[in-house]
Write a protein that holds these residues in place. Structure first.
Motif, short mmCIF file in Angstrom:
data_model
loop_
_atom_site.label_atom_id
_atom_site.label_comp_id
_atom_site.label_asym_id
_atom_site.label_seq_id
_atom_site.Cartn_x
_atom_site.Cartn_y
_atom_site.Cartn_z
N ALA A 15 1.44 -1.55 0.44
CA ALA A 15 0.10 0.29 -0.19
C ALA A 15 0.93 1.34 -0.26
O ALA A 15 0.79 2.36 -0.68
CB ALA A 15 -1.20 -0.41 1.14
N PHE A 16 2.22 1.14 0.77
CA PHE A 16 2.92 2.50 0.41
C PHE A 16 3.60 2.48 -0.48
O PHE A 16 3.56 3.68 -0.85
CB PHE A 16 4.56 2.42 1.96
CG PHE A 16 3.93 2.76 2.89
CD1 PHE A 16 3.81 4.16 3.08
CD2 PHE A 16 3.55 1.81 3.81
CE1 PHE A 16 3.35 4.66 4.45
CE2 PHE A 16 3.52 2.58 5.44
CZ PHE A 16 3.08 3.57 5.72
N HIS A 17 4.11 1.50 -1.33
CA HIS A 17 4.35 1.94 -2.96
C HIS A 17 3.08 2.45 -3.47
O HIS A 17 3.28 3.12 -4.41
CB HIS A 17 4.78 0.01 -3.90
CG HIS A 17 5.57 0.02 -3.27
ND1 HIS A 17 7.32 0.28 -3.12
CD2 HIS A 17 5.83 -1.69 -2.29
CE1 HIS A 17 8.03 -0.34 -2.74
NE2 HIS A 17 7.76 -1.59 -2.39
N ARG A 18 2.20 2.09 -3.69
CA ARG A 18 0.91 2.24 -4.35
C ARG A 18 0.85 3.87 -4.52
O ARG A 18 0.37 4.75 -4.83
CB ARG A 18 -0.72 1.82 -3.95
CG ARG A 18 -1.69 2.05 -4.88
CD ARG A 18 -1.53 1.85 -6.40
NE ARG A 18 -1.88 -0.02 -6.47
CZ ARG A 18 -3.26 -0.30 -6.41
NH1 ARG A 18 -4.13 0.07 -5.67
NH2 ARG A 18 -3.13 -1.74 -6.13
N ALA A 19 0.85 3.92 -2.73
CA ALA A 19 0.71 5.52 -2.22
C ALA A 19 1.90 6.07 -2.76
O ALA A 19 1.50 7.46 -3.48
CB ALA A 19 1.02 5.68 -0.96
#
Length: 222
Positions: A15-19
């Motif tokens: 989720a951090f990568h996507r954000a």
């Protein structure tokens, strides 16, 4: 929650990568790599505060990143469901049966936190669950732990025990004056990380917490 009582399965990091991509930091760039390293170092802290730091205080970008993070995490919950750290629910039952309050704290928003609790069916299992918005500041500040103390009517910080998988958890416990600041080896950080901050114990899992507290109470009663 994630990494201490709830299995992550890599969903938080994904989720951090996507954000980061959502706010213009594409993968395979130095900026993206540095931001992920910061996210790992600060795991356990309020997610919106992490994004505020990464965007230099740009509130609009931080909020956009946080929305992307939560959307991706929700997708992961839909795809893989929510799973407890093996034995976590039983450990919570043991703590409650011994007359202890069990309060879950998290860097997630209230909406994400409650969705996890819904998926696990834990709303009736724990005494309380707190997000940074419920207390003022997230970890590594002591606010959530002190709010837990106040809301449960606990008489002293010397009756406060905290367990977590990140250095932020341990710093928050230390700053709150908790009797126990226990690291668990089931999440984001390991022994080398734990050694950099004050703590009282290192446990294989949160499932070891009930026995630890029982032993401490026995020693105190002698």
């Amino acid at each position: 929650m994630a990494g201490t009582t709830v299995e992550d399965g890599g969903a938080v990091l994904a989720a951090f990568h996507r954000a980061l991509e959502a706010i213009g930091l594409p993968a395979d760039t130095a900026e993206h790599t540095a931001a992920v390293a910061y996210a790992l170092d600060t795991m356990g802290r309020s997610k919106i505060e992490v994004f505020r730091a990464l965007t230099g205080g740009d509130e609009a970008r931080a909020e956009a990143a946080n929305r992307a993070f939560e959307a991706c995490y929700d997708e992961a919950l839909d795809a893989q469901g929510v799973r407890e750290i093996p034995g976590a629910a039983d450990a919570i039952e043991l703590l409650r049966s011994a007359g202890r309050h069990v309060v879950l704290t998290t860097g997630f928003s209230r909406a994400t936190r409650d969705r996890i609790l819904d998926g696990l069916g834990w709303h009736g299992l724990v005494t309380l669950a707190l997000s940074p918005a419920d207390a003022g500041r997230g970890r590594p500040y002591p606010d959530m732990l002190l709010t837990a103390l106040l809301r449960t009517g606990t008489e002293s910080v010397h009756r406060l025990a905290a367990a977590g998988d990140t250095t932020s958890d341990l710093l928050a416990a230390h700053r709150a004056g908790a009797r126990v600041a226990a690291a668990v080896r089931t999440g984001a950080h390991g022994d080398a990380d734990f050694a950099t901050v004050p703590h009282t114990h290192v446990l294989a899992s949160v499932t070891d917490l009930p026995a630890l507290l029982d032993a401490l109470d026995t020693d105190t009663a002698r």
